[in-house]
Design an enzyme around this catalytic site. Structure first.
Site, PDB file in Angstrom:
ATOM      1  N   GLU A  97     -11.097   5.232   6.534  1.00 51.12           N
ATOM      2  CA  GLU A  97     -11.091   5.284   7.993  1.00 51.12           C
ATOM      3  C   GLU A  97     -12.051   4.306   8.652  1.00 51.12           C
ATOM      4  O   GLU A  97     -11.802   3.821   9.750  1.00 51.12           O
ATOM      5  CB  GLU A  97     -11.469   6.699   8.456  1.00 51.12           C
ATOM      6  CG  GLU A  97     -10.514   7.776   8.015  1.00 51.12           C
ATOM      7  CD  GLU A  97     -10.988   9.139   8.479  1.00 51.12           C
ATOM      8  OE1 GLU A  97     -10.405   9.675   9.427  1.00 51.12           O
ATOM      9  OE2 GLU A  97     -11.960   9.657   7.900  1.00 51.12           O
ATOM     10  N   GLN A 117       0.852  -1.204   0.000  1.00 49.13           N
ATOM     11  CA  GLN A 117       0.000   0.000   0.000  1.00 49.13           C
ATOM     12  C   GLN A 117       0.877   1.239   0.000  1.00 49.13           C
ATOM     13  O   GLN A 117       1.179   1.790  -1.042  1.00 49.13           O
ATOM     14  CB  GLN A 117      -0.973  -0.044   1.172  1.00 49.13           C
ATOM     15  CG  GLN A 117      -2.066  -1.090   0.987  1.00 49.13           C
ATOM     16  CD  GLN A 117      -3.135  -1.061   2.073  1.00 49.13           C
ATOM     17  OE1 GLN A 117      -3.292  -0.100   2.808  1.00 49.13           O
ATOM     18  NE2 GLN A 117      -3.901  -2.145   2.179  1.00 49.13           N
ATOM     19  N   LEU A 165     -13.729   5.002   2.108  1.00 49.93           N
ATOM     20  CA  LEU A 165     -13.770   4.063   3.239  1.00 49.93           C
ATOM     21  C   LEU A 165     -12.454   3.915   3.966  1.00 49.93           C
ATOM     22  O   LEU A 165     -12.287   3.006   4.776  1.00 49.93           O
ATOM     23  CB  LEU A 165     -14.204   2.683   2.729  1.00 49.93           C
ATOM     24  CG  LEU A 165     -13.134   1.832   2.012  1.00 49.93           C
ATOM     25  CD1 LEU A 165     -13.552   0.384   2.048  1.00 49.93           C
ATOM     26  CD2 LEU A 165     -12.902   2.262   0.609  1.00 49.93           C
ATOM     27  N   ASN A 210      25.551  -7.666  17.251  1.00 50.78           N
ATOM     28  CA  ASN A 210      25.327  -6.255  17.582  1.00 50.78           C
ATOM     29  C   ASN A 210      23.884  -5.971  17.997  1.00 50.78           C
ATOM     30  O   ASN A 210      23.431  -4.839  17.946  1.00 50.78           O
ATOM     31  CB  ASN A 210      25.713  -5.344  16.414  1.00 50.78           C
ATOM     32  CG  ASN A 210      25.957  -3.913  16.846  1.00 50.78           C
ATOM     33  OD1 ASN A 210      26.569  -3.666  17.878  1.00 50.78           O
ATOM     34  ND2 ASN A 210      25.484  -2.968  16.054  1.00 50.78           N
TER      35      ASN A 210
END
Length: 1395
Positions: free
Chosen positions: A1328, A171, A1326, A326
């Site tokens: 949200e 995305q 759409l 590390n």
């Protein structure tokens, strides 16, 4: 390795022989591309032995950042990740496909593949690793493959790149190169990996956009095992019956279930992979081993050749750390400022890599990687009798979930042990299992029990400073010996444990009398802790319930955890102590019963599930959407699942983000200096030490701002630089500009700021209410007669719910580059922003110049979710002020910790409610006071409060409503817009009281939800008419597709049969109004250029941030112009082409920009009608050329005024929204009542999104939003210190959902035959809405907790807060163990505040 133009292999691009490394000098191995390759086109390089001049600027800091044009010697660095992204005369790389996400190995964005030749075994090893932690000097003799070396759109893409792109697994694309490299490294070792190997390979990679499902679906096609036939384009799913996925309406061929076709993928051909560089193979076999020394400005890196030399070095430099992977020392140096003048790398010493099977057990070298140890243990368990491998099994269980694959591939077994980390998962097991550590120094070699490392419980060193760990002996277990390991973390995989444990018991021969017992815990102190007193008291006792009870009480007394203990969660951690003990008791009892049948009583059947671990399975999924109408033209792309326009570029690393832009001449880097106090007066700012440091050019503060520093949208301004006082930790006081990032950050740490503390310090909503600290105005909405109704209802429920905040955690942090043009005060700004026009406006105001001098450009951004609006604009102002003062280009790229510190997030909220309802569950009156924590300045807080208030009714018709919403002013960084913009908080409040009403009435929650749902068209509380047909359709279809009622019965049956495991199921409806509440925010414009060759350049004001906006706009233009999508190009979003554009927010990007693009295309097409009518069969090239010759304007603008929208807050009436998105989600979960662990079993979603322009992208948005909501409601905790300092600054502390967290069965269905809307082509925005459906997981967990509480005789009516973490789940399932937890007589100040 592939050449940029010709795709050459190693064997086709021979390497020149190189002389041996100059002995005893500080040379960094030379890095050079194959002959004939451009610096940008090769993605694999050798760390060979060609000498180069000494580098004065080396250090142990891992490297990965920008495409810089300076020497590596300018900076102090050893690591390689940033080197990949830099252009330097010494290291000519410029490989920007490798992304810098977190810098700590926690997100996987920087994953690369390392290839190493083992001359002894004559074997080539390929493994993935995090470039951000990998020291460059440790890669001597290795080949490093980045995403550019795997494939390119310019030559040939690799199947690993093709499949993630074409399965819609990309995305925003910022995490995609890391995903590709994780799978590519797997495929180099396993050409037909198993499903489990795919999941394991991806466990170390995070994605904030997709929800992981399409990534998994794409990569499952590599498995030799069967994968879902949906990928073959069939009408049904082979998994329907076996796995319980919804049945498909095969009679109606208009319903599609294929988003991609696996048959179109190119096959994986292992023979086409690059060979290992022969030069490195010859070097490994023929070159005489010699000491490698790399000297830097402050640090020297030494790599000895044998154990004798290593011991000599350790004697000479006793404080020098030994580094293999590390993964421990690196983060300490990077994030904690630890400095080591000498670093020793023992990776080439064979004695530290020993693997030996003996009659007594296993001998493993200290430098063996955790991956190697895991493989060795796995093979040993398969080959040896079960009674000998109990310790092996416990150790393997812990290693499997320890970090991600990339970390395990490089992290050493010994390093994990000697670090004595309190959160080490393997140390408790090694210590309790009587493992022996073989240590050596110049003077002696000795053996010490692993348990001695933790003998004092304080983490003090049992090893002498000059001693090193050489190997570890892991003994076989014996008959009558039982070993178990336990851990509980915020996330099941790739997360540090909250508490872990290793437990072992040995019985006397033939009985259950304890001969020896050990219990060690991690996560409860400064190191691993042993319950010695408790264990001594248990020896000689029979294994029964009395022993269990006494052991639990004793261990709680012995291992004392104060209420102010670092890490918080004190009661939960205490509970885990005894919960693990109980699990161990049951495991051993079960084993004794098997060992001695008939001698011991049966464990109650409903207790047996406590012995089972919750494991994640590879998800199975199905997506259903309506096919395009039969009469639609074949070339019309609208309604088809089109791949993201930049998907392949994401997968090859060729998509350019802000920080990938090449260095501009004389460019500087900017680092922020932020406040360390939450509320204080600034007494003085002393930058003298900073200005003396090498590379520093200037310090920028409020005095350098030419014009506006404070922006007043409300009474309290949003500010650029703090002036005279600070009001939160993390507030920007000044900034340092220097020649390099390292110099800038070092100097920023030297700026000395003196404060005078001020009162009060307000952090929480409760404190804000106490001090009456609110932003104005507050908002109120009232409908009906609430007070009168309360007098007539059967019941009144009062309570409150707390909803925690959420960090955006976009994968690309805040990034910008400001370039002064040199005349007329012009500036080019390249910013990762959702709102370029806002950046332009604020920068112009800040500098005191007209907006026409400021040009803002945005190509794409790596995720935003609302977090790249005001804060990005303010950061751009700071960077622009620096560029204005110095006259030089300035770049600002925040590291993950600084981004989290200064940028805020979703607003924490509290809802205090009073609900009046009848016996049948019908809610008649609601009185709610909602508060959100806005932080120290307003930002978007008042707007968020308004939307929270307007959308709080969710799907329910409540006749009498009174809601007040207030934004609290606190001493925290300002919170801001976030996906959903208030609705996720308000909607959860409504669902919480619906759940509690059901409990009060003795009804099922779904019954109460259904009886209160909008059922007829009618007004909302703000008098806007609502059409409810599709709400009911979504609810009923979700009920049917999820088989809710039958599964509810199955859940109830499961719960009857299991005491310590519970399942829960919940179905949640959703009404999500879409709109901006005022028209001005919904304007949009577009520009379409037709060139004489027939190609089209499309521009609009929207920003591509992963939602596929540009792809959809090209689809719109393709339909309107009747032109192939391949003929249409989108370049960038820029204020120079589309002025005054509104931000890409509120799910409206496609709606408004689509209308503008449509308008522009129709205008252009209308002009061309005469030309086309004269030559109807002509090509676009012919039409464009003819139109040009006829002097027809081939450029057209389009405009959309926005939807009518308004709200009158005085009357509480208006039409604030244009339409609603409806949906429903059903989720089933399983919880472990002893630990709070949970598993998402299944989710079914039905969404009404109108007529989808691109089903693949729309379903991807739903899934991604859902998983982000899952994180909000069940996982993600934002924690501050009591002084207001943010603790959760990166993926180590802040856990977003990973691949292990998504539902095992995931179904998304788009509602067919939706009614027409006013949006473009009757689609709906759409982006949200799907986030709120993540609360179906929250309420399924609530249902499971309720089942546990019922069985324990606890009240049925109770409340739970969000996020519903394992801690809250466990503590809500109160039992005999939680009752054992002692109460503190004088509770101390808590270590953290969760917001």
């Amino acid at each position: 390795m592939r050449a940029g133009a010709a795709g050459r292999r190693f064997c086709q691009a021979p390497w020149r022989p190189a002389p041996s490394l100059w002995p005893g000098t500080g040379q960094l191995p030379n890095v050079r591309p194959p002959l004939g390759c451009s610096s940008r086109g090769w993605g694999c390089f050798l760390l060979a032995s060609r000498p180069v001049p000494p580098l004065p600027g080396l250090s142990p800091e891992a490297l990965l950042r920008r495409t810089r044009d300076h020497h590596v010697s300018c900076q102090e660095r050893f690591g390689r990740a940033r080197v990949l992204r830099e252009r330097a005369p010494v290291l000519l790389v410029r490989l920007t496909g490798t992304k810098y996400g977190c810098g700590g190995g926690g997100c996987g964005a920087c994953t690369v593949m390392i290839s190493r030749y083992e001359p002894v075994a004559k074997k080539i090893l390929h493994y993935s690793a995090n470039a951000c932690l990998l020291p460059l000097c440790s890669l001597y003799g290795c080949a490093v493959v980045t995403v550019e070396g795997v494939g390119s759109i310019k030559t040939r893409i690799h199947p690993a790149q093709e499949r993630i792109a074409k399965s819609h697994g990309s995305q925003c694309g910022f995490c995609t190169p890391g995903m590709v490299m994780s799978i590519y490294a797997l495929l180099r070792n396993e050409t037909e990996p198993s499903n489990e190997q795919i999941m394991e390979a991806l466990a170390g990679n995070l994605c904030r956009c997709t929800g992981y499902r399409p990534i998994i679906d794409g990569y499952k096609t590599f498995c030799g095992e069967a994968f879902c036939c949906q990928n073959e384009g069939k009408g049904g799913c082979c998994l329907e019956e076996d796995d319980g996925l919804p049945s498909l309406p095969n009679k109606d061929r208009k319903i599609c279930t294929a988003l991609f076709s696996a048959e179109e993928f190119q096959p994986l051909d292992p023979t086409q992979e690059p060979i290992f560089p022969p030069e490195l193979m010859r070097m490994a076999e023929c070159q005489t081993a010699q000491t490698l020394v790399f000297r830097g400005e402050r640090t020297t890196w030494i790599s000895p050749v044998d154990l004798k030399e290593l011991l000599e070095l350790k004697a000479k430099y006793p404080l020098a750390p030994l580094i293999v992977g590390n993964t421990c020392v690196g983060p300490e140096m990077k994030f904690k400022g630890v400095f080591h003048p000498v670093i020793i790398s023992p990776t080439r010493i064979l004695d530290l890599h020993v693997v030996k099977h003996t009659e007594e057990g296993l001998l493993l070298g200290a430098a063996c990687s955790l991956t190697l140890v895991k493989d060795i243990l796995t093979n040993a368990i398969l080959q040896l009798p079960a009674e000998k491998t109990k310790l092996f099994c416990a150790l393997l269980q812990q290693i499997k979930t320890l970090a991600g694959q990339q970390i395990r591939n490089v992290a050493s077994f010994g390093g994990n042990i000697v670090s004595r980390s309190p959160t080490s998962d393997i140390n408790p097991v090694l210590a309790v299992g009587n493992c022996v550590l073989n240590v050596a120094s110049q003077e002696r070699m000795r053996q010490i029990p692993a348990a001695d490392l933790f003998a004092d419980g304080l983490g003090n060193d049992t090893l002498e400073p000059d001693e090193i760990l050489v190997s570890v002996h892991i003994p076989h277990s014996s008959k009558g010996e039982f070993v178990s390991a336990f851990r509980q973390a915020q996330r099941r995989e790739n997360a540090l444990p909250i508490v872990n444990a290793g437990m072992r018991v040995v019985f006397e021969d033939g009985c259950d009398t304890v001969k020896d017992i050990g219990m060690l815990y991690g996560g409860l102190g400064s190191t691993t802790l042993a319950a010695k007193q408790t264990c001594r008291a248990l020896i000689g006792r029979p294994w029964n319930e009395q022993l269990l009870d006494e052991a639990c009480r004793s261990v709680l007394t012995e291992i004392c955890l104060p209420s102010s203990a670092p890490g918080g969660q004190v009661k939960y951690r205490r509970t885990l102590l005894v919960s693990f003990m109980f699990k161990f008791y049951l495991e051993v009892l079960q084993s004794l019963k098997i060992l001695y049948p008939g001698r011991y009583p049966d464990i109650p059947e409903n207790y047996l599930s406590a012995l089972e671990h919750l494991h994640s399975k590879i998800p199975q999924s199905i997506q259903m959407y309506q096919d395009v109408p039969p009469g639609q033209l074949a070339e019309d792309p609208v309604g088809h699942p089109i791949m993201h326009q930049a998907g392949l570029k994401h997968a090859t690393g060729e998509a350019i983000y802000c920080d990938d832009i090449r260095t501009v001449d004389e460019e500087l880097f900017l680092a922020l200096v932020t406040s360390s106090k939450a509320h204080a007066k600034i007494v003085s700012i002393d930058a003298s030490e900073a200005l003396k440091m090498p590379g520093v050019v200037d310090v920028i503060s409020v005095q350098d701002v030419p014009a506006t520093n404070e922006f007043y949208n409300y009474e309290v301004p949003d500010i650029i630089f703090a002036r005279e006082k600070v009001t939160c930790v993390g507030q920007i006081i000044c900034a340092v500009v220097a020649e390099t990032e390292v110099h800038a950050k070092r100097a920023a740490a030297k700026v000395n700021i003196r404060y005078e503390p001020e009162e009060p310090i307000i952090l929480t909503i409760e404190e804000a209410i106490e001090h009456n600290s609110f932003f104005k105005p507050s908002r109120k909405l009232e409908h009906g007669d609430v007070d009168e109704t309360f007098k007539t209802v059967d019941h009144i429920l009062e309570g409150e719910i707390l909803i925690g905040g959420q960090q955006h955690f976009y994968m690309e942090t805040q990034s910008m580059l400001v370039v002064p043009k040199g005349e007329d005060k012009e500036m080019d700004i390249y910013a990762s922003t959702q709102h370029p026009a806002f950046v332009q406006d604020l920068v112009a105001s800040c500098l005191g110049v007209p907006s026409n001098r400021i040009m803002c450009h945005t190509k794409r951004i790596g995720g935003a979710f609302g977090g790249k609006l005001l804060k990005t604009s303010l950061l751009a102002c700071i960077t622009a002020v620096a560029a204005n003062k110095t006259g030089r280009p300035v770049r600002c790229v925040l590291d993950r910790g600084t981004d989290a510190l200064v940028c805020g997030g979703r607003h924490p909220a509290i809802g205090r409610y009073k609900i009046g309802f009848m016996n049948n569950g019908r809610v008649l009156a609601v009185d709610v006071s909602a508060y959100i924590n806005g932080g120290c300045t307003p930002d978007d807080s008042i707007l968020v409060a308004e939307i929270l208030l307007l959308k709080m009714d969710n799907a329910y018709h409540i006749p009498n409503v009174r809601i007040c919403a207030r934004a609290c002013q606190t001493n925290l960084p300002p919170n801001t817009a976030f996906r959903g913009f208030g609705f996720p908080q308000g909607g959860l409040m409504a669902e919480a009281w619906m759940t509690r009403v059901a409990a009060r009435c003795g009804l099922l929650p779904e019954q109460v939800r259904e009886i209160n749902m909008y059922k007829e068209n009618g007004p909302t509380p703000y008098k806007q008419e609502l059409k409810t047909q599709n709400l009911l359709r979504c609810w009923n279809e979700c009920m049917e597709k999820s088989a809710y009622r039958s599964r509810k019965a199955a859940v109830n049956e499961f719960n009857k049969q299991n005491y310590w495991k519970k399942k829960g199921i919940a179905i949640i409806p959703m009404k999500f109004p879409v709109g901006f509440t005022i028209r001005v925010l919904g304007q949009a414009a577009a520009l379409v250029h037709l060139y004489t060759d027939g190609s089209v350049l499309l521009t609009h004001g929207g920003v591509e941030m992963g939602q596929g906006l540009h792809t959809k706009m090209i689809q719109v233009a393709s339909r309107e112009l009747k032109m192939p999508m391949s003929n249409i190009h989108f370049c960038e979003t820029s204020t120079t082409t589309v002025p005054n554009a509104c931000g890409s927010v509120g799910s409206m990007g496609t709606d408004v920009n689509g209308m503008a693009v449509k308008d522009a295309c129709q205008t252009l097409l209308k002009r061309l009608e005469p030309v086309i009518s004269q030559n109807p069969k002509g090509s676009w090239k012919e039409w464009a050329k003819e139109a040009f010759e006829q002097s027809i304007n081939l450029s057209a603008t389009g405009y959309f005024r926005g939807y009518e929208a308004n709200i009158d807050w005085e009357t509480g009436e208006g039409q604030p929204f244009e339409y609603c998105i409806f949906g429903a989600a059903c989720t089933e979960v399983e919880i472990d009542c002893l630990t709070g662990d949970r598993k998402n079993v299944r989710t079914d979603i039905v969404m009404d999104i109108g007529h989808s322009i691109n089903p693949a992208m729309d379903i991807g948005q739903i899934e991604g939003a859902f998983v982000q909501g899952l994180g909000l409601y069940t996982m993600e905790e934002v924690k501050f210190s009591p002084e207001g300092t943010l603790y959760t600054r990166g993926p180590d502390q802040y856990k977003i959902p990973a691949v292990c967290d998504i539902p095992e069965h995931f179904s998304v269905s788009l509602l067919a035959s939706s009614e027409s809307t006013t949006a473009i082509y009757s689609s709906k925005g759409l982006g949200e809405s799907g986030l709120f459906l993540g609360c179906s997981v929250f309420f399924a967990l609530w249902d499971a907790v309720a089942a546990a509480r019922r069985e324990r005789g606890l009240p049925a009516d109770f409340g739970l807060n969000s996020p519903l973490t394992p801690e809250r789940i466990r503590m809500a399932c109160a039992d005999q163990f939680t009752k054992m937890i002692p109460k503190d007589e004088k509770p101390a100040l808590s270590w953290s505040i969760s917001l």
